[in-house]
Every structure is written in structure tokens, then in C-alpha cells.
Design an enzyme around this catalytic site. Sequence first.
Site, short mmCIF file in Angstrom:
data_model
loop_
_atom_site.label_atom_id
_atom_site.label_comp_id
_atom_site.label_asym_id
_atom_site.label_seq_id
_atom_site.Cartn_x
_atom_site.Cartn_y
_atom_site.Cartn_z
CD GLU A 144 44.29 37.87 41.34
OE1 GLU A 144 45.22 37.81 42.16
OE2 GLU A 144 43.55 38.88 41.20
CG ASP B 287 42.93 42.57 40.61
OD1 ASP B 287 43.80 41.93 41.22
OD2 ASP B 287 42.03 43.22 41.18
#
Length: 687
Positions: free
Chosen positions: A378, A342
Amino acid sequence: MTRAVTTGRSFPLGVTVDGDGVNVAVWSANAERIELCLFDESGAEERVDLPFRDGDIRHAHVSGVGAGARYGLRAHGPHRPGEGLRFNPAKLLVDPYAKALDRPLRWDELMSGHGATADDLARDDRDSAPVVPRGIVQGDLAGPDPTTNRPGHALADLVIYEAHAKGLTAAHPDVPEDVRGTYAGLASPAVLDHLSTLGVNAVELLPVQAFLDDRFLVAKGLRNYWGYQPIAWFAPEPRYARTDAVAEFRHAVHALHEAGIEVIVDVVYNHTGEGDELGPTLSLRGLDNTAYYRLTDGGRRYIDDTGTGNTLAVDRPPVLRLVLDSLRYWVEVLGVDGFRFDLATTLGRTDKGFRPHGPFFTAVGQDPVLATVKLIAEPWDLGPGGHRLGRFPHPFSEWNDRFRDGVRRAWQGRSLGSADVGARLLGSADLFDHGSRAATASVNFVTAHDGFTVADLVSYAHKHNEANGEDNQDGHDENFSDNLGVEGPTDDPVVLAARGRRVRGLLATVLVSQGVPMLLAGDELGNSQGGNNNAYAQDNPVGWIDWSAADKELFDLVSRLVRVRRDHPVLRQRTFMHGRERADGHRDIVWHRADGESPSAEDWNDPDWQTVGFLLRGAAGDPVGEALDDAVFVVLNVGDDVDVVLPDPGDGRAWGLEVDTARPDDDVSFSGSYPALAQSVVVLAAR
């Protein structure tokens, strides 16, 4: 009882069963004293000082403590919040190396280091132990070992299925009621059968490392559904377990492996759930705030590159060690096959900004355990220059939002050139073809947990996030969505037909593109979230998959597309194709207009040109590609019905239909041209 406290060792970090007791090792550069806090079944607390020091690690061996013991930590030291020092021994701390927690983390005012006031410089001396979960000392591991049956799929062969550990099964009628929404539910026969029939071979789980229901949501009567507020990076989230989160998670991974399905977990190492200076003191803040976090304003406040209140200082050796140790644990003990990081840009940040070859990426790349698993970034955060798509080093793949937005725009009727469709279909070489990276660097998707489902993408022109309690101000505003005539649910057969056609076309585009395809769980069923494009707090039927209204025809089509991708290696190559000539005289990629001619630059930028075909063969110059005796012709038609002149398949072959998204029954005849219906994707193979 009287416990013997002896020297022990400064490794491994955490609390480890060792002979007649446990070895305890805790890192903190600035604490003056660390205590191990043991709790019995009544909740009574016993504190044991860790008197020995090796560098910045406090350690000891404590007798009479065994597997299953409940514990926490307390850290003594200066309380000077204006300088970043927030030690407060009244606050029980979760061991960063705790392998299990006895209950979920949920905000309570007692967790606050400054109490009920809005003054972060204050000190609250109320004991937080009544509301803080205890760590559980880990003993021998029960159940099957998920490290022994890894499927070992090549990255190019993956079809990823992004799912929520609870939401996948919480409303599944064929999963036993007592295991719905749990790790055991993931391993249920109904789920394994569904995934196997669909054909996906990797499940990417939203965060399952123990996380916090933060104050913002608790105040609204909501829960943190997605899990992006981590506190304990080793411990599987206990809310998805019935009794033993570690054993049940390992069992689920083993069962998925047995079905040929790898497990990738979404991990959050860019920040923690402790938030900004007004957040709770639960772990790292209390152990050594100035060391674990990136601070500003003299140390009082937190650099916030993540939009969540704080930024973890991953480039610092002790923090990097914590992150790497936890990653290895999830691979070597919990059996996972890869990670999706993330806000991964944050992981590359140092005092000098983002560095693609900074400490984190360098350490992961040379680690003998982590270098063997799937690594997906990401590629953005909210800090300066945060969008770094295409700038991550090998072996990282990246979520490709340029693919998502370009494909959505193309299906809305934008010109194929302005949507960069050509580049996106071929693995986005413009972004990734450098630094020895492969076409598998691009993880292609049109939907993910963060945003509309594919059904909502064609049913809503605007987000409808009112249930989140933020006046519909949260979530993306630019979705490139379209309601196709009616906002939300409708019985209009014309609108429904148009929506169905576009959904099938969008999902097919993902599965015929070079790179690694990712599907959002439930999209294959036509699942809707009622127009909510930010269901992070919707731990309810809004966020759960609705199995009761499954679109069987759509499921069958997606399954067929996955099978076509598996059967034709030219659809999943590692090497980028640039139209170069192969040894057999054919080019690896040839573009076609509907009339059979080669498209010009003007065609690509003409909004009225809405049909493109491309003929794929094995990549030129690549031994694997050159050896492929396979040719596939794909038609992408985002416009009206059109006859597409077919290229010569060569070698005395003829074109055979593999899939037509507008004709699930294959009811079509053709020879020199193919009658492509409006809003469709057609795949033909040379036979």
C-alpha cells in the site's frame, strides 16, 4: 515445583519446546532484567528469571514447561518516560514471538502504564495480568500442511478477492452456524464453491495477526473489525478460531490451496496497537520502547507517520529481524502465499526519510523465502511525502489508487484524458515502467475494504458513517461516487437500471485492464454497507457480506469476465505495451474512436468523447507476447448508445462476442460495427 534454569541458547527468539522444557530468548537492549511468567489453569503466576545474556538477548532453558503452557513476560528497567524509557514490571507483556494467544486482546485500564490519569509520566503499579492474554507454547502442529499444496500461480494470472476472515461468512446461510465468521468458515464447501465458481484464484485477507480492540472503540461499545492494531505478529487472531487458531488457520489455507486459491494476508508492520504515549503497555513498549519505536520530543512522544499514534522503527536491525522472522513464519508454517503491506511507505522510512532501497526492501528482496511469494505494497502513509505510488522496488506490486480514482471519474463522465484512462487500462506504465518492473506491478481496483462498496459507489453521493460514532467526520470525502438520482435505496426502475449498468461497467474495467485485478468481496453480489465508507468498527451486518440479497445476474457476469480474462492471455501480460510493432507487422495496442479513426490528443481531453476502443495483441519485443496468437478488441463506452466501427481482426478471422456488460444474454447481431449500449464494456475476440 522446582525448575532447573540452565543456559539454553539465544536462538530462536521466543519460547520453544526443547527436550524436557522450553528454550526462552527475548531481545531487549535496555532492560535490566527479563522474567518468564508461567500461568496455571487457576491463573496463578510463577516467575522465572532469565539470567543469561548474549549481546542484547536474555535467554535460558527452563525445565518442566511443555506445549500448551500459558505464559507472558515482565521487563524490569528504568522508568523515565520523558526519555522514552517506560519499563514497568507490573505490566504483563505479550511475547513478540508468541505463536498463539489464549484469547483476544481488548483494552482495559489495567493495561495502561500510567493508570487512569492523563499524565503519561506517571507510573501505574497495578498488575495487568488479569486482563492480558497469555501466549501459548507451540507444540507439534496438527492437521494438513498448507505448504505442501500451494497452487503456485503466476502473478500475472492472479485475480485477487479481498475479504474479511469473519465478514465473508458471518451471515452466510449455507455455512454451518457454528463455523460462521471463523477460519473454519473460510474452508467450508459453500465458500470454496462460491470462490471457484467466481473464478478468483487468490484471497487477500484483512489482518489476521493478533490485534487489539483499542480504547477509543471500547469506550464507544464498538470493536476493531478490520484489525489494523497489531500486537502479536506471529499469532493468528484468536477471535476467528473455535479452539486452536493455528491449526484452524492452517486448515483453511490448505483447503483454499486444494481449490486452487492462494492466500495473501494483509500485514501491519508500520505501527502497533500500543498507540501513542497514552496507549497501553502490552509488548514492545514494555520490552524496549526506545529501540522498537521512532520517538521525538526527547523520547517522550512518538513520531506518527501512520495516523495511529506510533511508528515502528523497521530500519533498525532487531526490529527488522522481528518483522522478517514473522513473515517467514507465515510462509513456512502457516502456508500463506504472499503479503499486502499496510502503509508500506513507513517500512521504507529511515532517519533520512523514505528510501525505496532501504533496509526493509533490501532484506526482503534477498531473503530466499520471501523473494518467492507475492509482495504487495500500500504505497502511502501520513508522513512527509507519504504518497509513493510507483516508487517501490521490484518485486513489489502496489495498490494503484490512481487506477481507482481515474476509472471512477471516467464512469462519472469526466474526459477520458483527464481520468488517465488510457494509461490505467494498460497497466499504468507512466507509474511503473522503470527499474525492470512489469505491468503486474499495478494492482488495479475500484473498491477495497477502505471506502464504498461498488453498489454504494453508485448509490450514494456522500458517505454515511454515523454508526462509527465520529459525527460522520471519518472516512474519505472525495469518493468520486454518484447516487444516479436518489440518495440510497430506491425502487425507481430507471435509477436501478442505471446503477446496475454502471456497476457492471466498473467491475469490467478492472478485469479488462493490464495489471493484477482485485475485487472487493461482496461486490459480485451487489453487497451494500448502507453508504458507510469506513466500516472499520462495524463488526455487525453493516460490515458483513449480505448473502440474502445476492444479485445472481451480476455474479454470473463477473464470473464470465474472470473467465474471459483467463482465456485470453493478451488481457494479462507482464510486459508493458506502447503501440510498438510486433514481428508479424501488427502493433501490440491500437486505440480507436467509435468511427474507427485513431483518437487525437484533443479527443482524449474532450469531455464529450466518451467511447474508446482498443485492440490488444501480445506485447511487441517480448518473446511471450510475440508468441501469442490472440487478438481482443475492447470497447469502453461511458456515454450513450453508439455504433462502434470494428477494426480488421486480420488473418481471415472474424470478431466474436465474449461479453457485453449491457447485454448479459448476448442478444445482439453485428458485422462491420457493434451497437454498444450506454454505460457498457464490450469484449470481442478474433476467431
